[in-house]
Scaffold this motif. Structure first.
Motif, short mmCIF file in Angstrom:
data_model
loop_
_atom_site.label_atom_id
_atom_site.label_comp_id
_atom_site.label_asym_id
_atom_site.label_seq_id
_atom_site.Cartn_x
_atom_site.Cartn_y
_atom_site.Cartn_z
N PRO A 159 25.20 36.99 10.90
CA PRO A 159 25.86 38.33 11.34
C PRO A 159 26.64 38.59 9.70
O PRO A 159 27.17 38.84 9.57
N ALA A 160 26.24 38.11 8.30
CA ALA A 160 26.94 38.40 7.30
C ALA A 160 26.28 39.31 6.17
O ALA A 160 26.59 39.42 5.10
N LEU A 161 24.98 39.59 7.08
CA LEU A 161 24.30 39.90 5.90
C LEU A 161 23.19 41.62 7.08
O LEU A 161 23.22 41.25 7.76
N PRO A 162 23.71 41.82 6.01
CA PRO A 162 22.83 43.82 6.70
C PRO A 162 21.78 43.79 7.24
O PRO A 162 21.36 42.63 6.66
N PRO A 163 21.24 44.83 8.04
CA PRO A 163 19.78 44.71 8.38
C PRO A 163 18.96 44.51 7.18
O PRO A 163 19.12 45.32 6.39
N ARG A 164 18.18 44.27 7.37
CA ARG A 164 16.79 45.20 6.40
C ARG A 164 16.18 46.09 6.04
O ARG A 164 16.13 45.98 7.69
N LYS A 165 15.40 47.21 5.78
CA LYS A 165 14.72 47.69 5.74
C LYS A 165 13.57 47.47 6.41
O LYS A 165 13.09 48.47 7.46
N ALA A 179 6.02 27.87 9.37
CA ALA A 179 8.15 27.63 8.85
C ALA A 179 8.06 28.66 8.26
O ALA A 179 7.84 29.63 7.15
N VAL A 180 9.55 29.92 9.22
CA VAL A 180 9.90 30.83 7.66
C VAL A 180 11.01 30.28 7.33
O VAL A 180 12.06 29.24 6.63
N SER A 181 11.83 31.34 6.07
CA SER A 181 12.18 31.02 5.14
C SER A 181 13.58 32.30 4.90
O SER A 181 14.68 32.01 4.09
N GLU A 182 13.28 33.20 5.88
CA GLU A 182 14.18 34.44 5.56
C GLU A 182 15.18 33.54 7.19
O GLU A 182 15.34 33.38 7.56
N THR A 183 16.56 35.30 6.71
CA THR A 183 16.99 35.06 7.77
C THR A 183 16.90 36.45 8.63
O THR A 183 16.52 37.57 7.55
N ILE A 184 18.15 36.77 9.60
CA ILE A 184 17.43 38.59 10.02
C ILE A 184 19.21 38.52 9.90
O ILE A 184 20.05 38.40 10.40
N GLY A 185 19.02 39.39 9.90
CA GLY A 185 20.81 39.94 9.08
C GLY A 185 20.82 41.35 9.84
O GLY A 185 20.59 41.68 10.40
N HIS A 186 22.25 41.12 10.30
CA HIS A 186 22.88 41.69 12.08
C HIS A 186 23.86 41.89 11.41
O HIS A 186 24.54 43.00 12.69
N GLY A 187 23.96 42.10 10.52
CA GLY A 187 25.66 42.41 9.91
C GLY A 187 25.82 43.74 9.75
O GLY A 187 25.36 44.55 9.16
N PRO A 188 27.88 44.22 8.82
CA PRO A 188 27.98 45.34 8.83
C PRO A 188 27.09 46.34 7.58
O PRO A 188 26.83 44.47 6.50
N TYR A 262 31.61 44.02 -3.37
CA TYR A 262 31.87 45.41 -1.77
C TYR A 262 32.56 45.33 -0.83
O TYR A 262 32.85 44.17 -1.10
N LEU A 263 32.85 45.62 -0.18
CA LEU A 263 33.50 46.48 0.84
C LEU A 263 32.42 46.38 2.26
O LEU A 263 30.94 47.04 2.23
N GLU A 264 32.81 45.48 3.29
CA GLU A 264 32.10 45.45 4.33
C GLU A 264 32.09 46.73 5.63
O GLU A 264 33.22 46.77 5.86
N ASP A 265 31.46 47.24 6.11
CA ASP A 265 31.98 48.85 6.66
C ASP A 265 30.66 48.62 8.36
O ASP A 265 29.86 48.72 7.50
N GLY A 266 31.89 48.73 8.67
CA GLY A 266 31.15 48.93 9.81
C GLY A 266 30.95 46.96 10.68
O GLY A 266 31.59 46.50 10.48
N PRO A 267 30.92 47.11 12.14
CA PRO A 267 30.37 46.23 13.15
C PRO A 267 29.40 44.96 12.59
O PRO A 267 28.45 45.56 12.14
N VAL A 268 29.61 43.68 13.68
CA VAL A 268 28.51 43.75 13.21
C VAL A 268 27.54 43.44 14.57
O VAL A 268 27.77 43.38 15.59
N ASN A 269 26.41 44.23 14.58
CA ASN A 269 25.63 44.52 15.51
C ASN A 269 25.34 43.75 16.68
O ASN A 269 24.98 42.31 16.30
N LYS A 270 25.16 43.57 17.94
CA LYS A 270 24.88 42.63 19.14
C LYS A 270 23.59 42.33 18.82
O LYS A 270 22.23 43.01 19.26
N ALA A 271 22.47 41.64 18.01
CA ALA A 271 21.66 40.74 18.03
C ALA A 271 21.19 39.79 19.16
O ALA A 271 22.17 39.06 19.36
#
Length: 746
Positions: A159-165, A179-188, A262-271
């Motif tokens: 939730p602290a990382l914005p979504p990846r493109k 094994a996976v090494s990335e996290t799924i961003g769903h934050g602002p 930076y500033l966080e802009d927007g809500p934490v997405n409901k993933a």
């Protein structure tokens, strides 16, 4: 009559063939002519149960060669006897080694574990839990990869990382069980700021925007010593990206790549959490039912795995713009410091620098509320006696009485500072009992609490004494009298390099982890000077320390940890099984063995300790300003550089760094000619006492009242330590604003 193929003794001559030639065939001849000499060892490849196509390569003595040698030197019967004796000797030697190193009291022999023995006591399943808890709680606002050795089968939501493109590897293309090494961003999303001084307030840098966050990934990319980045260049990035150049920017061109706030802009997405698949634990070997899930982890010898870790539900990440103010109850802004011995000019300067740099709203009226900014607090923890002593029941009352009578400490008891500076009494028993992970077990180690890097200083308490220990023994068992104040166990602060209070330093190694885990916040050593506002570091909610100079180890002189975190639980349980050793080098081993280094980020020392590399002969071709080749240069600035402190002032001292660490040197005086708190008429009583004490110490023939304030009595070239002290004091006297142009209002 004998045949031509027979020897004189009646046996057939095997060296000759039936055709009369010395070799029976060309193949036989080649083998004899090109045979290599036999090796003393033979290779044996032993299959590993459960691992297909994997074998262990073992070298064994070549018994056949040994038999040949003994056969030619002795008779057949004697050679067999010699061979048997050699085998028995090898078995006996192996048994002796096992008896020597195989007991509970002994460590494994060094060849089995090159370097230091493992410290790990947690299973892979628990390490996965720790990573998931920290990421899902918003404590990992980083795009850096999770080690594949952790073996996460499903990437955790961040939730602290914005979504990846674009996703790195879509799950449908990932091999089963990999094994996976990335996290799924769903934050602002993040909005990076261009911070500059604007008219009419162009003389001083602007305060950081409340709720802003430092992108430590960018700082690592631009400042990491291991990638050949210079401290000098890092400080320039920190200055420009933080707006500390005061509008005097001489760089031309686009510096967007240096924007790290930076500033966080927007809500934490409901993933939605991805569907959990069977846990992967080895990124190379495909899992099968027979494989141990902890394969690849090196467990601490002679120690059982910890019981399965029980963690509370992950915290909910709240971006600062969604809160009524930037004060997050789950992320309290407490600075912690630890002090032992009489209050001197060292904690005095640390507290003054805190008032001079942090956004404490002291330039506003006390009754004027601030609905946006969050004030930090500095908690100074005081150990009232020697590090090994047990405090008496009146210790808290006695501590405040001593603070009131101490001219260096009494100014900070003024009501104006009551909400930002708090004095706390340290009690080792009470603090360790307050750590749930170790409260029921730490007393087993009470006589060996002073453990630094595996070196234990034993302390044996007298059960009949309530205020101090009776005797202690060193490594040779020599008794130490409790009345001998000069002995190591009874030292109260460091008065010189020869009487260094090592016991207090070891205690503080543990205290910093206890305080951060119990209360949250940032711990700093008391030999630290604040150089700028820490707003954006508070915004980054992960844990961090900084690099031990050139080594890939931690220096915990600055330590940020979250209250009651999974990382803290790991560190305390691991330390308990390793003698409660919290030396920075040992903590580095804990996190490395468990693949948790990413959760305790090792920041470049340019941010907090800009002179360290130069003092160890690194980067002297392009040093930062000022240029120190040893830490004592801060107190005794070399003559060829002595014009810089007065000419440049506070603004020329490692500009861009968040703090400066002068590495102990407790016996050095900040201002030799004015060795007293020079804070103006409001604190005149304390100044008068300090002046008198100073004159008595110098054996002066005149009293403090007779001192004439003549500039000719001052040192001609002021050192850096003196300039900083006098700058901070001028702010308290009301003669100048702080570093952000704010005047103190009483």
């Amino acid at each position: 009559m004998y045949s031509s193929n027979s020897r004189q003794n009646g046996f057939r001559d095997l060296s000759r063939s039936t055709n009369g030639l010395p070799f029976s065939s060309s193949i036989h001849e080649k083998k004899l002519r090109h045979a290599k000499p036999s090796s003393w060892t033979v290779s044996v490849f032993v299959p590993i149960p459960g691992l297909r196509n994997r074998r262990v390569h073992i070298l064994l003595p070549n018994l056949y060669l040994l038999h040949q040698i003994t056969f030619f030197r002795f008779s057949r019967r004697r050679s067999t006897l010699v061979l048997l004796l050699v085998c028995v000797s090898i078995v006996f030697a192996m048994y002796a080694v096992a008896q020597r190193f195989g007991t509970e009291e002994k460590q494994w022999p060094a060849p089995l574990f090159p370097g230091e023995p493992p410290t790990l006591v947690f299973r892979r399943e628990d390490l996965q839990k720790i990573w998931r808890w920290e990421v899902q709680s918003g404590h990992y606002p980083s795009s850096r990869e999770i080690p594949k050795a952790i073996g996460l089968a499903v990437p955790p939501l961040n939730p602290a990382l914005p979504p990846r493109k674009v996703a790195k590897i879509p799950s449908r293309f990932r091999p089963p069980g990999a094994a996976v090494s990335e996290t799924i961003g769903h934050g602002p999303k993040r909005v990076y700021l261009d911070i500059q001084a604007r008219p009419p307030n162009a003389a001083y840098p602007p305060r950081p925007v409340p709720g802003s966050v430092a992108d430590l990934d960018i700082i690592m990319n631009l400042c990491d010593f291991s990638t050949s980045k210079y401290v000098r260049d890092c400080l320039e990035v920190l200055r420009i990206g933080g707006g500390l150049d005061n509008g005097a920017r001489v760089r031309r061109g686009n510096v967007d790549d240096w924007r790290y706030i930076y500033l966080e802009d927007g809500p934490v997405n409901k993933a939605v959490e991805p569907v959990t698949s069977p846990a992967a634990f080895d990124p190379i070997i495909r899992p099968s039912a027979s494989i141990d899930p902890n394969t690849g982890l090196l467990k601490k010898p002679r120690t059982e795995w910890e019981p399965l870790l029980q963690l509370p539900p992950p915290l909910e990440h709240h971006p600062y713009h969604t809160l009524p103010s930037t004060c997050d109850p789950e992320n309290p802004r407490f600075f912690h410091m630890f002090w032992t011995g009489p209050f001197t000019d060292k904690p005095y300067i640390a507290l003054l620098s805190f008032l001079f740099t942090q956004n404490l709203r002291l330039h506003l009226d006390e009754d004027e509320p601030d609905s946006v900014a969050c004030r930090s607090q500095l908690w100074l923890w005081i150990n009232p006696g020697p590090a090994a002593a047990i405090p008496n029941p009146n210790a808290l009352h006695d501590m405040f009485e001593q603070l009131k009578s101490n001219p260096w400490a009494s100014p900070f008891l003024h009501p104006r500072f009551k909400d930002v500076i708090k004095f706390k009494m340290w009690n080792t028993t009470e603090q360790l009992d307050g750590v749930p992970e170790i409260k029921d077990e730490w007393r087993v180690l009470k006589d060996t609490l002073f453990n630094s890097g595996g070196h234990i200083i034993s302390v044996h308490h007298d059960e009949e004494s309530s205020s101090s220990f009776a005797t202690a023994s060193d490594d040779q068992g020599t008794a130490t009298a409790k009345s001998n104040e000069g002995e190591m166990l009874n030292r109260l602060g460091s008065k010189s390099a020869d009487s260094y209070d090592r016991m207090s330093v070891i205690l503080s190694d543990m205290a910093r982890f206890v305080l951060c885990h119990r209360f949250g916040g940032v711990y700093l050593d008391a030999d630290t000077i604040f150089l700028r506002d820490w707003e954006e570091l508070w915004g980054w909610k992960g844990a961090f320390a900084y690099r031990w100079s050139r080594h890939e180890k931690y220096n915990t002189a600055v330590l940020r940890m979250n209250k009651g975190s999974a990382l803290g639980s790991f560190l305390f349980r691991t330390a308990l099984k390793n003698g409660l050793d919290f030396h920075p080098m040992t903590v580095s081993k804990y996190t490395k063995d468990a693949y948790l280094e990413g959760l305790l980020l090792r920041l470049p020392d340019a941010l907090f300790d800009s002179a360290w590399l130069n003092t160890e002969y690194y980067q002297r071709d392009r040093p930062p300003q000022p240029y120190f080749i040893e830490f004592a240069d801060f107190f005794d600035t070399p003559l060829q550089n002595s014009a810089a402190p007065q000419a440049l002032g506070f603004g020329g001292f490692f500009r861009g760094a968040y703090s400066y660490h002068f590495h102990n040197l407790w016996w050095k005086v900040f201002d030799p000619t004015r060795n007293f708190p020079d804070l103006g008429p409001q604190f005149a009583d304390g100044e008068r006492i300090a002046r008198l004490n100073n004159e008595i110490a110098l054996n002066a023939s005149h009293t403090a009242q007779e001192i004439l304030e003549k500039v000719t009595e001052d040192k001609r070239d002021l050192d850096w330590a003196t300039v900083l002290k006098r700058t901070f004091e001028a702010y308290i006297r009301g003669e100048r604003p702080n570093m952000y142009g704010e005047w103190l209002q009483w």
